[in-house]
Design a protein around this motif. Structure first.
Motif, PDB file in Angstrom:
ATOM      1  N   THR A 215     -20.452 -28.268 -11.197  1.00 41.92           N
ATOM      2  CA  THR A 215     -19.409 -29.014 -11.694  1.00 41.92           C
ATOM      3  C   THR A 215     -18.393 -28.068 -11.838  1.00 41.92           C
ATOM      4  O   THR A 215     -18.434 -26.904 -11.766  1.00 41.92           O
ATOM      5  N   ALA A 216     -17.180 -28.331 -12.161  1.00 41.86           N
ATOM      6  CA  ALA A 216     -16.076 -27.784 -12.390  1.00 41.86           C
ATOM      7  C   ALA A 216     -16.248 -26.803 -13.720  1.00 41.86           C
ATOM      8  O   ALA A 216     -15.819 -25.594 -13.984  1.00 41.86           O
ATOM      9  N   ALA A 217     -16.916 -27.345 -14.987  1.00 39.16           N
ATOM     10  CA  ALA A 217     -17.397 -26.875 -16.124  1.00 39.16           C
ATOM     11  C   ALA A 217     -18.343 -25.475 -15.637  1.00 39.16           C
ATOM     12  O   ALA A 217     -18.136 -24.507 -16.508  1.00 39.16           O
ATOM     13  N   ASP A 218     -19.115 -25.451 -14.611  1.00 36.32           N
ATOM     14  CA  ASP A 218     -20.043 -24.657 -14.316  1.00 36.32           C
ATOM     15  C   ASP A 218     -19.054 -23.341 -13.716  1.00 36.32           C
ATOM     16  O   ASP A 218     -19.396 -22.436 -14.278  1.00 36.32           O
TER      17      ASP A 218
ATOM     18  N   ILE B 230     -14.092 -28.389 -20.914  1.00 35.66           N
ATOM     19  CA  ILE B 230     -13.878 -28.818 -19.779  1.00 35.66           C
ATOM     20  C   ILE B 230     -14.703 -30.246 -19.267  1.00 35.66           C
ATOM     21  O   ILE B 230     -14.439 -31.074 -18.608  1.00 35.66           O
ATOM     22  N   ALA B 231     -16.043 -29.892 -19.706  1.00 37.49           N
ATOM     23  CA  ALA B 231     -17.127 -30.971 -19.008  1.00 37.49           C
ATOM     24  C   ALA B 231     -16.751 -32.150 -20.217  1.00 37.49           C
ATOM     25  O   ALA B 231     -16.874 -33.455 -19.512  1.00 37.49           O
ATOM     26  N   LEU B 232     -16.293 -32.132 -21.527  1.00 37.67           N
ATOM     27  CA  LEU B 232     -16.214 -33.202 -22.409  1.00 37.67           C
ATOM     28  C   LEU B 232     -14.975 -34.055 -21.711  1.00 37.67           C
ATOM     29  O   LEU B 232     -15.030 -35.311 -21.563  1.00 37.67           O
ATOM     30  N   THR B 233     -13.984 -33.326 -21.375  1.00 40.67           N
ATOM     31  CA  THR B 233     -12.750 -33.858 -20.975  1.00 40.67           C
ATOM     32  C   THR B 233     -12.996 -34.700 -19.585  1.00 40.67           C
ATOM     33  O   THR B 233     -12.764 -35.901 -19.523  1.00 40.67           O
TER      34      THR B 233
ATOM     35  N   MET C 142      -8.758 -32.932 -10.052  1.00 38.07           N
ATOM     36  CA  MET C 142      -9.422 -32.347 -11.296  1.00 38.07           C
ATOM     37  C   MET C 142     -10.759 -33.159 -11.760  1.00 38.07           C
ATOM     38  O   MET C 142     -11.532 -32.829 -12.552  1.00 38.07           O
ATOM     39  N   TYR C 143     -10.765 -34.420 -11.438  1.00 45.50           N
ATOM     40  CA  TYR C 143     -11.724 -35.369 -11.856  1.00 45.50           C
ATOM     41  C   TYR C 143     -13.057 -35.040 -11.235  1.00 45.50           C
ATOM     42  O   TYR C 143     -13.223 -34.728 -10.123  1.00 45.50           O
ATOM     43  N   PRO C 144     -14.132 -35.327 -12.093  1.00 46.40           N
ATOM     44  CA  PRO C 144     -15.475 -35.070 -11.575  1.00 46.40           C
ATOM     45  C   PRO C 144     -15.835 -35.712 -10.216  1.00 46.40           C
ATOM     46  O   PRO C 144     -16.473 -34.932  -9.370  1.00 46.40           O
ATOM     47  N   HIS C 145     -15.497 -36.982 -10.138  1.00 40.79           N
ATOM     48  CA  HIS C 145     -15.917 -37.676  -8.759  1.00 40.79           C
ATOM     49  C   HIS C 145     -15.141 -37.083  -7.666  1.00 40.79           C
ATOM     50  O   HIS C 145     -15.644 -36.868  -6.387  1.00 40.79           O
TER      51      HIS C 145
ATOM     52  N   THR D  19      -7.385 -29.797 -17.853  1.00 47.87           N
ATOM     53  CA  THR D  19      -8.200 -28.954 -17.376  1.00 47.87           C
ATOM     54  C   THR D  19      -7.720 -27.983 -16.319  1.00 47.87           C
ATOM     55  O   THR D  19      -8.393 -26.935 -15.655  1.00 47.87           O
ATOM     56  N   PHE D  20      -6.595 -28.363 -15.598  1.00 53.95           N
ATOM     57  CA  PHE D  20      -6.097 -27.618 -14.444  1.00 53.95           C
ATOM     58  C   PHE D  20      -6.014 -26.183 -14.797  1.00 53.95           C
ATOM     59  O   PHE D  20      -6.481 -25.627 -13.870  1.00 53.95           O
ATOM     60  N   PRO D  21      -5.470 -25.565 -15.685  1.00 45.05           N
ATOM     61  CA  PRO D  21      -5.215 -24.171 -15.861  1.00 45.05           C
ATOM     62  C   PRO D  21      -6.722 -23.369 -15.718  1.00 45.05           C
ATOM     63  O   PRO D  21      -6.697 -22.379 -15.120  1.00 45.05           O
ATOM     64  N   SER D  22      -7.529 -24.182 -16.402  1.00 45.27           N
ATOM     65  CA  SER D  22      -8.920 -23.638 -16.817  1.00 45.27           C
ATOM     66  C   SER D  22      -9.514 -23.326 -15.222  1.00 45.27           C
ATOM     67  O   SER D  22     -10.377 -22.410 -15.168  1.00 45.27           O
ATOM     68  N   VAL D  23      -9.452 -24.353 -14.788  1.00 45.41           N
ATOM     69  CA  VAL D  23     -10.246 -24.636 -13.214  1.00 45.41           C
ATOM     70  C   VAL D  23      -9.568 -23.736 -12.262  1.00 45.41           C
ATOM     71  O   VAL D  23     -10.282 -23.208 -11.363  1.00 45.41           O
ATOM     72  N   VAL D  24      -8.277 -23.815 -12.195  1.00 44.34           N
ATOM     73  CA  VAL D  24      -7.564 -23.228 -10.992  1.00 44.34           C
ATOM     74  C   VAL D  24      -7.062 -21.634 -11.199  1.00 44.34           C
ATOM     75  O   VAL D  24      -6.935 -20.959 -10.221  1.00 44.34           O
TER      76      VAL D  24
END
Length: 492
Positions: free
Chosen positions: A116-119, A134-137, A259-262, A412-417
């Motif tokens: 996952t992105a949160a991982d 990030i996971a909750l969002t 950014m969506y999980p799917h 979540t974009f800044p944290s992931v990217v």
């Protein structure tokens, strides 16, 4: 909309629904890994990271262009005209973003076994609070999105003449069962059938419908006259005040889309970074399809379609202009177009719950097989939750929450990217920015009646922009300020 059951259309609809059900249950044996236990989360939730260019193209297209897209885009064009076409520049802008960012994200996830992105965020920043945020969002933003797939199914089921909630519930029970059994392989296999059917429906419609209505000149003339009579912010072209919200809505939506999980689940399931790059090059073919779908909203005026709800426009158009057997085929394509993204969304949400809540907080010693078991059960709960959501809450409420979900997921974009390209930000700064972005975006959206844009008065002039993008800018500013003040470096 018909009040009696259209048996011919219903028979065709059932045939194709049964076909994809058989494919769904058979998908567990498709492309299985010989190296890994099929019950491991990476196998069930990501298809063993085994999907090549063609499968990824259909899967990502299948969960990006949903049944609600086929229903909502022409409905919005029917309601407001040119403004509804914001989805076209949005889906043009999104693919350079995918080409630039997603191969790097895939490399990080594949190397460390992230699901996952949160991982990925925890692996980079070693911060449980940021990971949880990030996971909750992701989970919260996905739930109403799944519910909106049900809206698409509800519309076509009603167009067949069926009433009550039983047909919709039965369809999602079947979806839940074969997703539980086959995981991501089920929607990946079904996506082949779904996309082929959608292409056939749309290409036939954009050729034959104008022929029946006197050509595209007559279509645009009828739509133009209707918008002129309606007045307000409608028309075949954008009003000057619509240009800024149109542009910011397109840009913000493009940044949020993957950014969506799917959509990230489809990316992580690819077998290489080159597969993702190839898809970024060829996926714009779906944008052409989307543009053609949007034109159905104009065609409804030339066909003199009147509906109680804008969402009924496309089914009403097909019922009015096509034989029953083709209407049944079209409705089956739309319904199957709901199943594919709904399945991937529930898998993405289940992966987030399992990896980023269950494992760190409930059972840190859980085995890979145990993770898969939890994810399977959670995927069922997510689908049931979405079903209850749509059955007991007004449809408009589901749509409103989905719009709010877009504002949230963009935060979540800044944290992931950002960490993929530079390591300046620390976890505290990113978490602070996320929190302010979520709160500010929510407050702006609620103050506007949960609309996706907000008008700012500056020097006596009004400037309207996408709320999610406004919140993201504030998110980044706060993250920069906190980083400068705290001076925290990210952990290696």
């Amino acid at each position: 909309m018909p009040t009696e059951i259209n048996w011919t259309a219903l028979s065709v609809f059932i045939f194709f629904f049964v076909l994809v059900t058989v494919l769904g249950f058979g998908a567990s044996r498709w492309m299985g890994s010989k190296q890994k236990d099929g019950n491991h989360l990476e196998e069930w939730g990501l298809g063993g990271r085994n999907f090549g260019a063609w499968i990824t193209w259909f899967l990502v297209g299948g969960d990006f262009y949903t049944a609600y897209t086929v229903i909502a885009v022409p409905a919005l064009v029917y309601a407001v005209g040119a403004y509804g076409f914001f989805a076209l520049p949005y889906t043009i802008l999104v693919y350079p973003i995918v080409y630039t960012i997603m191969p790097k994200l895939w490399h990080v996830a594949q190397k460390a076994g992230h699901v996952t992105a949160a991982d990925v965020v925890f692996g980079r920043y070693r911060s449980r609070p940021l990971e949880f945020a990030i996971a909750l969002t992701g989970v919260v933003a996905t739930m109403p999105y799944i519910a909106l797939q049900l809206v698409g199914m509800e519309v076509v089921i009603k167009a067949l003449g069926l009433t009550g909630e039983l047909p919709l519930a039965a369809a999602f029970v079947i979806l839940a069962l074969y997703t539980y059994a086959a995981g991501l392989r089920a929607p990946a296999l079904i996506a082949f059938v779904k996309d082929l059917m959608i292409y056939i429906v749309v290409l036939v419609a954009v050729v034959l419908v104008p022929m029946k209505l006197g050509g595209y000149g007559a279509v645009f003339s009828a739509a133009g006259d209707a918008f002129a009579a309606k007045g307000g912010a409608t028309g075949l072209t954008l009003k000057s005040a619509q240009i800024l919200p149109f542009a910011t809505l397109a840009l913000g939506s493009a940044m949020a889309a993957f950014m969506y999980p799917h959509t990230l689940t489809g990316i992580f399931a690819a077998n290489s970074a080159d597969t993702i790059r190839k898809n970024a090059v060829f996926l714009p073919a779906y944008t052409i399809l989307l543009g053609l779908i949007a034109l159905l909203g104009f065609m409804a005026y030339a066909a003199h379609i009147t509906v109680a709800s804008n969402n009924d426009v496309v089914p009403a158009l097909f019922n009015a202009l096509f034989p029953s057997w083709f209407s049944g085929f079209a409705f089956a394509a739309i319904a199957i177009g709901a199943l594919v993204p709904a399945a991937v969304m529930s898998i993405g949400a289940a992966n987030l719950f399992t990896r980023n809540f269950w494992k760190p907080y409930v059972n840190p010693a859980v085995t890979p097989a145990g993770e898969a078991k939890v994810a399977k059960l959670v995927s069922l709960v997510v689908k049931v939750g979405a079903l209850v959501f749509i059955l007991f809450l007004p449809t408009k409420f589901a749509l409103d929450l989905q719009l709010l979900g877009g504002v949230w997921i963009l935060q979540t974009f800044p944290s992931v990217v950002f960490g993929l390209f530079f390591g300046w930000f620390g976890a505290r700064a990113l978490l602070s920015g996320w929190a302010v972005g979520i709160v500010a975006g929510s407050l702006l959206a609620f103050s506007d009646g949960i609309k996706p844009v907000h008008t700012f008065i500056i020097g006596g002039d009004g400037y309207t922009a996408y709320t999610g993008l406004t919140a993201l800018l504030l998110n980044i500013v706060i993250a920069v300020i906190v980083q400068l003040v705290a001076g925290e470096k990210r952990k290696a």
